[in-house]
Design a protein around this motif. Structure first.
Motif, PDB file in Angstrom:
ATOM      1  N   VAL A 115       0.855  -1.183   0.000  1.00 53.06           N
ATOM      2  CA  VAL A 115       0.000   0.000   0.000  1.00 53.06           C
ATOM      3  C   VAL A 115       0.893   1.235   0.000  1.00 53.06           C
ATOM      4  O   VAL A 115       2.042   1.185   0.440  1.00 53.06           O
ATOM      5  N   ILE A 116       0.361   2.317  -0.520  1.00 52.27           N
ATOM      6  CA  ILE A 116       1.049   3.606  -0.503  1.00 52.27           C
ATOM      7  C   ILE A 116       0.392   4.462   0.568  1.00 52.27           C
ATOM      8  O   ILE A 116      -0.819   4.690   0.545  1.00 52.27           O
ATOM      9  N   ALA A 117       1.172   4.912   1.550  1.00 51.50           N
ATOM     10  CA  ALA A 117       0.635   5.694   2.668  1.00 51.50           C
ATOM     11  C   ALA A 117       1.216   7.100   2.663  1.00 51.50           C
ATOM     12  O   ALA A 117       2.325   7.323   2.167  1.00 51.50           O
ATOM     13  N   THR A 172      -2.929  10.330  12.203  1.00 53.12           N
ATOM     14  CA  THR A 172      -3.252   9.163  11.394  1.00 53.12           C
ATOM     15  C   THR A 172      -2.400   9.162  10.128  1.00 53.12           C
ATOM     16  O   THR A 172      -1.751  10.151   9.792  1.00 53.12           O
ATOM     17  N   ILE A 173      -2.433   8.016   9.437  1.00 54.91           N
ATOM     18  CA  ILE A 173      -1.919   7.955   8.076  1.00 54.91           C
ATOM     19  C   ILE A 173      -3.092   7.672   7.157  1.00 54.91           C
ATOM     20  O   ILE A 173      -4.120   7.141   7.568  1.00 54.91           O
ATOM     21  N   GLN A 174      -2.923   8.043   5.895  1.00 57.63           N
ATOM     22  CA  GLN A 174      -3.929   7.754   4.883  1.00 57.63           C
ATOM     23  C   GLN A 174      -3.300   6.804   3.874  1.00 57.63           C
ATOM     24  O   GLN A 174      -2.277   7.131   3.260  1.00 57.63           O
ATOM     25  N   ALA A 175      -3.880   5.627   3.716  1.00 63.30           N
ATOM     26  CA  ALA A 175      -3.285   4.601   2.866  1.00 63.30           C
ATOM     27  C   ALA A 175      -4.260   4.178   1.773  1.00 63.30           C
ATOM     28  O   ALA A 175      -5.490   4.288   1.928  1.00 63.30           O
ATOM     29  N   THR A 176      -3.699   3.700   0.656  1.00 64.87           N
ATOM     30  CA  THR A 176      -4.548   3.117  -0.375  1.00 64.87           C
ATOM     31  C   THR A 176      -5.315   1.938   0.216  1.00 64.87           C
ATOM     32  O   THR A 176      -4.823   1.238   1.098  1.00 64.87           O
ATOM     33  N   THR A 182      -7.233  -1.701  -3.581  1.00 63.44           N
ATOM     34  CA  THR A 182      -6.569  -0.867  -4.586  1.00 63.44           C
ATOM     35  C   THR A 182      -5.348  -1.583  -5.137  1.00 63.44           C
ATOM     36  O   THR A 182      -4.502  -2.061  -4.374  1.00 63.44           O
ATOM     37  N   ALA A 183      -5.244  -1.654  -6.444  1.00 66.34           N
ATOM     38  CA  ALA A 183      -4.108  -2.309  -7.094  1.00 66.34           C
ATOM     39  C   ALA A 183      -2.928  -1.343  -7.155  1.00 66.34           C
ATOM     40  O   ALA A 183      -3.026  -0.270  -7.745  1.00 66.34           O
ATOM     41  N   VAL A 184      -1.835  -1.711  -6.520  1.00 66.14           N
ATOM     42  CA  VAL A 184      -0.598  -0.924  -6.569  1.00 66.14           C
ATOM     43  C   VAL A 184       0.373  -1.645  -7.497  1.00 66.14           C
ATOM     44  O   VAL A 184       0.701  -2.811  -7.276  1.00 66.14           O
ATOM     45  N   ARG A 185       0.848  -0.936  -8.548  1.00 66.15           N
ATOM     46  CA  ARG A 185       1.707  -1.561  -9.546  1.00 66.15           C
ATOM     47  C   ARG A 185       3.106  -0.955  -9.503  1.00 66.15           C
ATOM     48  O   ARG A 185       3.332   0.087  -8.901  1.00 66.15           O
ATOM     49  N   VAL A 228       5.977   3.313   1.282  1.00 70.59           N
ATOM     50  CA  VAL A 228       5.540   2.035   0.724  1.00 70.59           C
ATOM     51  C   VAL A 228       5.570   1.015   1.850  1.00 70.59           C
ATOM     52  O   VAL A 228       6.618   0.768   2.451  1.00 70.59           O
ATOM     53  N   MET A 229       4.415   0.411   2.154  1.00 74.49           N
ATOM     54  CA  MET A 229       4.307  -0.495   3.289  1.00 74.49           C
ATOM     55  C   MET A 229       3.661  -1.798   2.853  1.00 74.49           C
ATOM     56  O   MET A 229       2.777  -1.802   1.983  1.00 74.49           O
ATOM     57  N   PRO A 230       4.085  -2.943   3.431  1.00 71.37           N
ATOM     58  CA  PRO A 230       3.417  -4.208   3.128  1.00 71.37           C
ATOM     59  C   PRO A 230       1.932  -4.118   3.458  1.00 71.37           C
ATOM     60  O   PRO A 230       1.542  -3.586   4.494  1.00 71.37           O
TER      61      PRO A 230
END
Length: 263
Positions: A36-38, A74-78, A82-85, A100-102
């Motif tokens: 995910v992108i945070a 807080t953080i805001q994450a996909t 959501t498909a992260v490519r 970039v987080m697992p």
């Protein structure tokens, strides 16, 4: 196949071999990856209001008028669906305002977007209950006599527990003086009913959110000191804590002009 390649010139053979390799790279570039992108998310002052309502409402005991702010972060994450490519991953990897987080580190429970949201809201409700118990226990107040309502249930997850407890202490500790000293204090951390503070993840992004919204002090779970310090915004004081009493004592030390623990 090998005999045919052996009859080709070296450049031609390399070109033939490169075709399937390039195909693999092309497939990898468009395949969804388990990340995910945070980025820094919202912050909220637990001493203030949210959507027109006081975040903390106490009945059954006198309260004090508070000063300054205590901001949960807080953080805001996909989202989990959501498909992260790969191209997006590479762009965000080198952006200090992104992380970039697992996927399973952010969404350990798995499930659909709706299931994740339900799980996070349940965690927030449990966290608020533990935060209330921790604060009343710290102040030695009987929960049968004092009722605390927390109005921030739509922000999911347990990571605001420490700040909720501090907000309750600040409002109820009538004779102890304020905790903020008029500052904007931010922080993060789970909390247990007996006041232990736990790690949460995403702390480097949360320090950015805190700095963006005017905080000068950030309370971080002691186990995450190095993560928080890795990209600490200039002018933000980092204070490690492992319990509610650690956090209260550190803030009172700052108010007395004394040094507080640091990472």
């Amino acid at each position: 196949m090998l005999s045919r390649l052996s009859r080709l010139s070296r450049p031609a053979a390399l070109a033939v071999c490169a075709v399937p390799v390039l195909g693999l790279f092309a497939a990898a570039a468009f395949a969804p990856l388990p990340f995910v992108i945070a980025r820094p998310g919202l912050t909220a002052d637990v001493l203030g209001t949210h959507e027109g309502k006081p975040v903390i409402v106490v009945t059954g005991a006198p309260t004090r008028e508070t000063k300054g702010q205590l901001r949960m972060t807080t953080i805001q994450a996909t989202g989990p669906s959501t498909a992260v490519r790969l191209p997006q991953l590479l762009d965000d990897w080198f952006d200090s305002s992104r992380s970039v987080m697992p996927k399973d580190a952010v969404y350990p429970s798995g499930g659909s977007d709706e299931e994740i949201e339900k799980h996070n809201l349940e965690q927030m409700a449990a966290s608020q209950e533990d935060a209330t118990k921790a604060a009343l226990g710290f102040l030695k107040k009987d929960p049968k006599d004092v009722k605390v309502d927390l109005n921030l249930a739509d922000v999911g997850g347990p990571s605001a527990g420490l700040l909720f407890s501090l907000g309750i202490v600040d409002k109820l500790d009538v004779g102890g003086g304020g905790l903020t000293g008029g500052r904007t204090v931010a922080g993060t951390g789970t909390i247990t009913a007996d006041g232990k503070v736990g790690a949460v993840g995403g702390v480097a992004l949360k320090t950015q959110a805190a700095h963006r919204d005017g905080a000068s002090v950030f309370l971080v779970p002691e186990a995450e000191c190095s993560d928080a310090a890795s990209e600490l915004p200039e002018g933000l004081q980092l204070i490690p804590v492992s319990s509610l009493s650690d956090a209260v004592n550190a803030l009172r030390a700052l108010n007395r002009g004394e040094p507080a623990p640091s990472c």
